[in-house]
Design a protein around this motif. Structure first.
Motif, PDB file in Angstrom:
ATOM      1  N   ALA A  26      -3.845   0.106 -10.693  1.00  0.00           N
ATOM      2  CA  ALA A  26      -2.470   0.399 -10.293  1.00  0.00           C
ATOM      3  C   ALA A  26      -2.171   1.900 -10.395  1.00  0.00           C
ATOM      4  O   ALA A  26      -1.448   2.454  -9.568  1.00  0.00           O
TER       5      ALA A  26
ATOM      6  N   THR B 189       0.818  -1.207   0.000  1.00  0.00           N
ATOM      7  CA  THR B 189       0.000   0.000   0.000  1.00  0.00           C
ATOM      8  C   THR B 189       0.853   1.260   0.000  1.00  0.00           C
ATOM      9  O   THR B 189       0.606   2.201  -0.769  1.00  0.00           O
TER      10      THR B 189
ATOM     11  N   SER C 235       3.994   2.141  -3.120  1.00  0.00           N
ATOM     12  CA  SER C 235       3.757   2.567  -4.504  1.00  0.00           C
ATOM     13  C   SER C 235       3.464   4.057  -4.539  1.00  0.00           C
ATOM     14  O   SER C 235       2.474   4.518  -3.978  1.00  0.00           O
TER      15      SER C 235
ATOM     16  N   ARG D 113      -4.483  -1.885  -3.952  1.00  0.00           N
ATOM     17  CA  ARG D 113      -3.124  -2.385  -4.093  1.00  0.00           C
ATOM     18  C   ARG D 113      -2.993  -3.845  -3.667  1.00  0.00           C
ATOM     19  O   ARG D 113      -1.922  -4.442  -3.835  1.00  0.00           O
TER      20      ARG D 113
END
Length: 541
Positions: A341, A67, A70, A356
């Protein structure tokens, strides 16, 4: 003298106590090794709890790592890389789109109903209204009603870029004309909108491309790579005489194509309140396949006063009901996973956690999307009963009944999969199946390459706060005919609209906001400079 029974009475009472023995009051006897076994069980339970705790901790670490690990995938656009200054006259552009809408360029599968005059008149109008375009670019009409424009580039060795739009529109359903706020072919500019058939799909795109080219010519822009602009006249009925032969002609001449830009995604407001008012720009990198299955049931005819137990219409209706009751299973396709994404880093923590970690929460997300008809098509191959015929008169039992069912296939689903699904679900070998029209879209386009990045830079130049994501187009476009030329096919024309206005597609009160249309013109021009102009300083970001 002894009293009779004194001692004997006591014994009897003792015996009675034993007869009424209470196990709870009896002394407990310890079994050999009982305490050791108890301690063993406690140890095993503690080990189990420790293992569960460690597993939960590991799960938490994985969830949080995925989580928080990214970052945003949105491109950064610098002020020095915004391209030439472009000024769109929104009012004048809106009036010109309104004029184009007044040509009723309705396509029809029935050649007898096709009216060629509005198409010829529209093409003549383009030449008269945009003289700079037709003096600087090479124009060629194909099949009398389609149009090719060629803008040569500085470097003829570079693969060219294609921008597509179509000139035809769907008809207005008879009897619904009075439901429109303004006449469907009136091209009214009122209440801050341009109204009429084609305002969204997609005469707006065809006119906006002419406007964008005019802007760039006025700014002395010269593309590095050649650009082709293709305007088909029959996209709404498959493109068999417009886009398809043009694509084949390009293949035969060995034309190298670097990318294709067609209609598709929008800049949408109100899709996700969690974005805090930021618009969502959906650049569709793929579209669903198309397959129609025709079903036919046969039976004994006769007078309706002595009907058979099941008529052909009844059996067919039951089969169709089973198809609607048991749709295709839910699944995530590649483009949808890529959309999540890109979207996840822009969402609040809990939504980001879910998006995610679809490996854990995927079932929940699928169920939520499937519950809404607007998003159900994202996660399954859809089933739509579109045509049903049977019977000739109310007192005659029909001998046969026919129906057509249209399926929009997720990437990876084939027409063979569709036929197998239909056979299994209807479970009636006496109902005949025939495969009708089938289209196979190209493979999904790249999202990590320079074309998607260039489109994203153009979007964020015009809409700096936009969240750009790849997407999946539910319908079909002319772009599918160009799959033999390139895989880099993107579907996005840059119109911004509130999500509720999407229902105007092929419906009543089709319209586009005047300011949104002006921004779309600028955005298309920015896409041309990003994808066909000199390299930008931030192009690698």
């Amino acid at each position: 003298m002894e009293r009779r029974g004194d001692s004997g009475g006591a014994g009897c009472r003792a015996d009675r106590r034993w007869l009424h023995h209470d196990p709870a009051r009896a002394p407990r006897l310890r079994r050999p090794g009982g305490a050791a076994r108890h301690r063993g069980r406690v140890k095993r339970l503690r080990r189990l709890l420790k293992g569960l705790g460690a597993a939960l901790l590991l799960l938490l670490v994985v969830l949080l790592g995925r989580t928080l690990g990214s970052g945003s995938r949105q491109v950064t656009v610098t002020a020095t890389a915004s391209g030439p200054a472009l000024q769109v006259d929104a009012k004048a552009a809106a009036e010109r789109l309104g004029q184009a809408i007044r040509f009723p360029t309705v396509s029809s599968r029935d050649a007898a109903l096709f009216d060629r005059a509005p198409f010829v008149a529209l093409l003549d109008w383009f030449e008269a209204e945009y003289p700079a375009v037709y003096s600087e670019l090479r124009a060629e009409r194909r099949a009398d009603h389609s149009l090719l424009l060629h803008w040569p580039g500085r470097d003829a060795s570079l693969p060219v870029g294609l921008f597509l739009a179509h000139l035809d529109v769907v008809p207005v359903e008879p009897g619904t004309e009075g439901d429109w706020s303004y006449p469907p072919f009136g091209g009214a500019v009122a209440e801050g909108h341009i109204w009429g058939r084609g305002a969204l799909d997609v005469k707006s795109g065809a006119v906006a491309l002419h406007e964008a080219i005019t802007l760039l010519l006025a700014a002395d822009f010269q593309p590095e790579r050649g650009l082709w602009f293709v305007f088909g006249h029959d996209e709404e009925i498959g493109g068999a005489e417009g886009a398809l032969p043009i694509a084949r002609w390009m293949e035969e001449r060995g034309q190298q194509v670097g990318f294709v830009i067609d209609e598709g995604g929008f800049v949408l407001d109100g899709v996700f309140p969690e974005l805090g008012g930021r618009p969502l720009a959906m650049v569709d990198i793929a579209e669903k396949g198309y397959a129609t299955v025709h079903l036919r049931a046969r039976g004994s005819g006769g007078h309706s006063s002595v009907p058979p137990p099941s008529t052909s219409v009844g059996r067919l209706a039951a089969a169709l009901a089973r198809l609607e009751a048991e749709p295709f299973p839910l699944q995530f396709s590649g483009p949808v996973e890529q959309q999540f994404a890109y979207l996840a880093p822009e969402m609040p923590f809990l939504k980001r956690l879910v998006l995610r970690n679809l490996w854990l929460f995927g079932g929940l997300v699928k169920a939520q999307l499937a519950a809404d008809p607007k998003t159900n098509a994202m996660v399954r191959t859809t089933t739509a009963v579109t045509v049903m015929n049977g019977g000739v008169q109310e007192n005659v039992v029909p001998q046969q009944a026919q129906a057509s069912v249209n399926f929009r296939m997720l990437p990876g689903t084939s027409e063979e999969d569709v036929l197998a699904h239909v056979r299994r679900v209807i479970d009636d070998p006496e109902i005949e199946l025939e495969l009708g029209t089938v289209t196979h879209p190209p493979a999904p386009a790249e999202v990590e390459g320079p074309v998607f990045a260039g489109i994203a830079r153009a979007i964020r130049t015009v809409y700096p706060d936009a969240v750009v994501v790849p997407g999946l187009l539910y319908g079909a476009t002319d772009s599918r005919h160009y799959g033999g030329l390139t895989q880099d096919i993107y579907r996005f024309h840059g119109i911004r609209l509130p999500v509720e206005d999407v229902s105007g597609f092929h419906g009543t009160n089709e319209r586009v906001q005047v300011q949104s249309y002006a921004k779309a013109i600028e955005l298309l021009a920015r896409m041309m400079t990003e994808l066909a102009g000199p390299a930008r300083p931030d192009a690698a970001e």
